[in-house]
Design a protein around this motif. Structure first.
Motif, PDB file in Angstrom:
ATOM      1  N   SER A 191     -37.916  32.091  -5.616  1.00  0.00           N
ATOM      2  CA  SER A 191     -37.402  31.007  -4.786  1.00  0.00           C
ATOM      3  C   SER A 191     -38.523  30.292  -4.044  1.00  0.00           C
ATOM      4  O   SER A 191     -38.294  29.244  -3.447  1.00  0.00           O
ATOM      5  CB  SER A 191     -36.359  31.543  -3.801  1.00  0.00           C
ATOM      6  N   PHE A 192     -39.729  30.828  -4.083  1.00  0.00           N
ATOM      7  CA  PHE A 192     -40.956  30.194  -3.593  1.00  0.00           C
ATOM      8  C   PHE A 192     -40.815  29.590  -2.177  1.00  0.00           C
ATOM      9  O   PHE A 192     -40.808  28.370  -2.012  1.00  0.00           O
ATOM     10  CB  PHE A 192     -41.439  29.113  -4.564  1.00  0.00           C
ATOM     11  N   PRO A 193     -40.735  30.450  -1.153  1.00  0.00           N
ATOM     12  CA  PRO A 193     -40.648  29.942   0.228  1.00  0.00           C
ATOM     13  C   PRO A 193     -42.025  29.526   0.752  1.00  0.00           C
ATOM     14  O   PRO A 193     -42.558  30.092   1.721  1.00  0.00           O
ATOM     15  CB  PRO A 193     -40.092  31.144   0.990  1.00  0.00           C
ATOM     16  N   PHE A 210     -35.045  35.517  -4.251  1.00  0.00           N
ATOM     17  CA  PHE A 210     -35.192  36.270  -5.496  1.00  0.00           C
ATOM     18  C   PHE A 210     -36.630  36.194  -6.005  1.00  0.00           C
ATOM     19  O   PHE A 210     -37.381  35.264  -5.712  1.00  0.00           O
ATOM     20  CB  PHE A 210     -34.218  35.760  -6.568  1.00  0.00           C
ATOM     21  N   TRP A 211     -36.999  37.207  -6.782  1.00  0.00           N
ATOM     22  CA  TRP A 211     -38.328  37.261  -7.397  1.00  0.00           C
ATOM     23  C   TRP A 211     -38.225  38.094  -8.669  1.00  0.00           C
ATOM     24  O   TRP A 211     -37.496  39.094  -8.731  1.00  0.00           O
ATOM     25  CB  TRP A 211     -39.342  37.893  -6.457  1.00  0.00           C
ATOM     26  N   ALA A 212     -38.954  37.676  -9.699  1.00  0.00           N
ATOM     27  CA  ALA A 212     -39.022  38.459 -10.935  1.00  0.00           C
ATOM     28  C   ALA A 212     -40.330  38.155 -11.641  1.00  0.00           C
ATOM     29  O   ALA A 212     -40.829  37.023 -11.588  1.00  0.00           O
ATOM     30  CB  ALA A 212     -37.841  38.140 -11.856  1.00  0.00           C
ATOM     31  N   GLN A 213     -40.887  39.147 -12.279  1.00  0.00           N
ATOM     32  CA  GLN A 213     -42.078  38.953 -13.098  1.00  0.00           C
ATOM     33  C   GLN A 213     -41.652  38.703 -14.538  1.00  0.00           C
ATOM     34  O   GLN A 213     -40.676  39.286 -15.019  1.00  0.00           O
ATOM     35  CB  GLN A 213     -42.971  40.187 -13.016  1.00  0.00           C
ATOM     36  N   TYR A 217     -32.597  32.001 -11.849  1.00  0.00           N
ATOM     37  CA  TYR A 217     -32.706  30.582 -11.512  1.00  0.00           C
ATOM     38  C   TYR A 217     -31.333  29.907 -11.548  1.00  0.00           C
ATOM     39  O   TYR A 217     -31.003  29.091 -10.675  1.00  0.00           O
ATOM     40  CB  TYR A 217     -33.667  29.874 -12.451  1.00  0.00           C
ATOM     41  N   LEU A 218     -30.521  30.219 -12.544  1.00  0.00           N
ATOM     42  CA  LEU A 218     -29.194  29.620 -12.626  1.00  0.00           C
ATOM     43  C   LEU A 218     -28.345  30.020 -11.416  1.00  0.00           C
ATOM     44  O   LEU A 218     -27.605  29.187 -10.861  1.00  0.00           O
ATOM     45  CB  LEU A 218     -28.504  30.039 -13.920  1.00  0.00           C
ATOM     46  N   ALA A 219     -28.439  31.270 -10.992  1.00  0.00           N
ATOM     47  CA  ALA A 219     -27.713  31.715  -9.803  1.00  0.00           C
ATOM     48  C   ALA A 219     -28.219  30.989  -8.556  1.00  0.00           C
ATOM     49  O   ALA A 219     -27.428  30.631  -7.661  1.00  0.00           O
ATOM     50  CB  ALA A 219     -27.861  33.234  -9.637  1.00  0.00           C
ATOM     51  N   TYR A 220     -29.533  30.758  -8.509  1.00  0.00           N
ATOM     52  CA  TYR A 220     -30.122  30.017  -7.384  1.00  0.00           C
ATOM     53  C   TYR A 220     -29.608  28.579  -7.371  1.00  0.00           C
ATOM     54  O   TYR A 220     -29.269  28.032  -6.320  1.00  0.00           O
ATOM     55  CB  TYR A 220     -31.640  30.055  -7.499  1.00  0.00           C
TER      56      TYR A 220
END
Length: 427
Positions: A130-132, A252-255, A269-272
């Motif tokens: 989500s890159f805050p 959220f975060w994922a590698q 991303y779709l949920a975001y």
């Protein structure tokens, strides 16, 4: 320094996205055989476009730099269109060879620091997040002015896969760092997103010259190839010295190292989007014939003259490119992205999948937990399926016969499948 009170008080910054190179990303094959991994679509957008979009929201951002050792021509068109769309200068700095996650920053420090930015974002390309970044920069300005790491708490069994951090609960200073430890050190992991001061680039330069961290230099640094790793050679020695602080994120975060992670990250991303940007998702009444700079119409907008609205059978969060053709009797979702030029025939069922450009899905085909490569054809009544841990992956130009089952398989580009297959790598 006091905390900035308004967005205009934030310091001028640049952003460097570490994109790696063609010799990297081998775990992402066969998809990386036809497209650089940083440009692979997640949630309907190229992987690094999410990074760039977040950077573009930061006030005072001067420039976005892609740093890696891919051929520059692979990114030219993307950089031109993205720079124009977001209104920020962008360029690609090509390493002659891999210099490690810190070596390239030092080698091109003059270019990175041109224009005198006060801070530099450094982002690994292979993360979804989500890159805050604005809150990260606020924290950096308030707390450290040297080096700030974006961190996130995960499950203990997951933490060992990443860099683990121990921070002071009161000051948020990084006290200890362990890269992929054999036992649980902390549930707080390094997200691969940083804000650094120009001083850090000088520090890396001193490592290159051998005047810093001589003991670690001999262990971590590949002297012959001039490779310096940011996490091991910079973060580890500076931990506990009042130089590095940790900002803990809540989003959220994922590698994204392997194709199965791409499916999971696209789902995130779709949920975001569903929560924060619902206009990006396709709804049952979205016009699929509309072209408007690649953006979907919202319900409040009218389609262009002569275009007809098609009511689709959509379940959950779905993104469908405006140029795709989807028959109304097909059922799509949840967690599906469909790219440009795709044709989905009557009665098809798609769920938990990524469908890349120019794919043709024939009548009554079923696709689940799979990635279907560019220009592939899935035959009528064929089932292509996987599991979250073992998805089916088609490279570009794969074609299946009708009425077969392809389960938990990886298929290299331009293969023709005329019989069912299970748990195979099709070379």
């Amino acid at each position: 320094m006091t905390e900035p009170q308004t967005l205009s008080d934030l310091p001028k910054t640049k952003a460097v996205i570490l994109v790696g190179g063609a010799s990297k990303g081998t775990r992402f094959r066969p998809l990386s055989l036809d497209l650089p991994k940083p440009l692979f679509p997640l949630g309907g957008k190229p992987m690094i476009e999410h990074h760039i979009e977040a950077c573009a929201r930061v006030p005072g951002l001067m420039e976005v730099i892609l740093l890696g050792f891919y051929e520059e021509s692979l990114f030219t068109s993307f950089l031109e269109s993205t720079s124009e769309r977001f209104g920020i200068p962008m360029r690609y700095l090509r390493e002659a060879k891999s210099l490690g996650t810190a070596g390239g920053l030092s080698r091109y420090s003059n270019a990175i620091l041109s224009g005198n930015p006060k801070a530099v974002f450094v982002l690994h390309c292979d993360v979804g997040c989500s890159f805050p970044l604005i809150n990260l920069l606020r924290f950096h300005t308030q707390k450290s002015q040297e080096f700030t790491i974006l961190g996130k708490v995960v499950k203990p069994e997951e933490a060992r896969k990443y860099g683990c951090m121990v921070k002071d609960p009161n000051t948020f200073e990084l006290l200890h760092y362990a890269e992929k430890p054999s036992s649980v050190v902390s549930e707080l992991i390094n997200c691969g997103v940083y804000v650094i001061s120009p001083w850090i680039l000088d520090y890396i330069g001193q490592i290159r010259s051998g005047s810093q961290s001589p003991n670690r230099l001999s262990f971590y640094m590949d002297k012959e190839n001039d490779i310096i790793r940011l996490e091991q050679e910079v973060i580890m020695p500076l931990a506990g010295k009042g130089k590095i602080f940790v900002f803990e994120m809540e989003g959220f975060w994922a590698q994204v190292k392997e194709p199965k992670a791409a499916l999971r990250c696209s789902e995130l991303y779709l949920a975001y989007y569903k929560e924060h940007k619902p206009e990006l998702l396709t709804t049952p009444t979205t016009s699929l014939r509309a072209r408007m700079d690649g953006l979907l119409f919202t319900r409040s907008q009218k389609p262009a003259v002569g275009l007809q609205e098609t009511r689709l059978n959509i379940v959950g969060a779905v993104y469908i490119h405006p140029s795709a053709k989807v028959e109304s009797s097909a059922k799509i979702g949840p967690n599906v992205t469909i790219a440009a030029g795709v044709e989905i025939s009557a009665g098809a069922r798609l769920m938990n999948c990524i469908i890349l450009e120019d794919v043709s899905v024939k009548e009554h085909a079923f696709i689940s937990h799979s990635i279907i490569g560019w220009g592939s054809v899935v035959g009528a009544w064929t089932r292509v399926q996987g599991t979250p841990d073992n998805p089916t992956i088609f490279g570009a130009g794969v074609a299946t016969e009708a009425e077969i089952i392809v389960r938990n398989c990886t298929v290299l580009p331009h293969k023709a499948l005329n019989e069912s297959c299970h748990q195979q790598i099709i070379l």
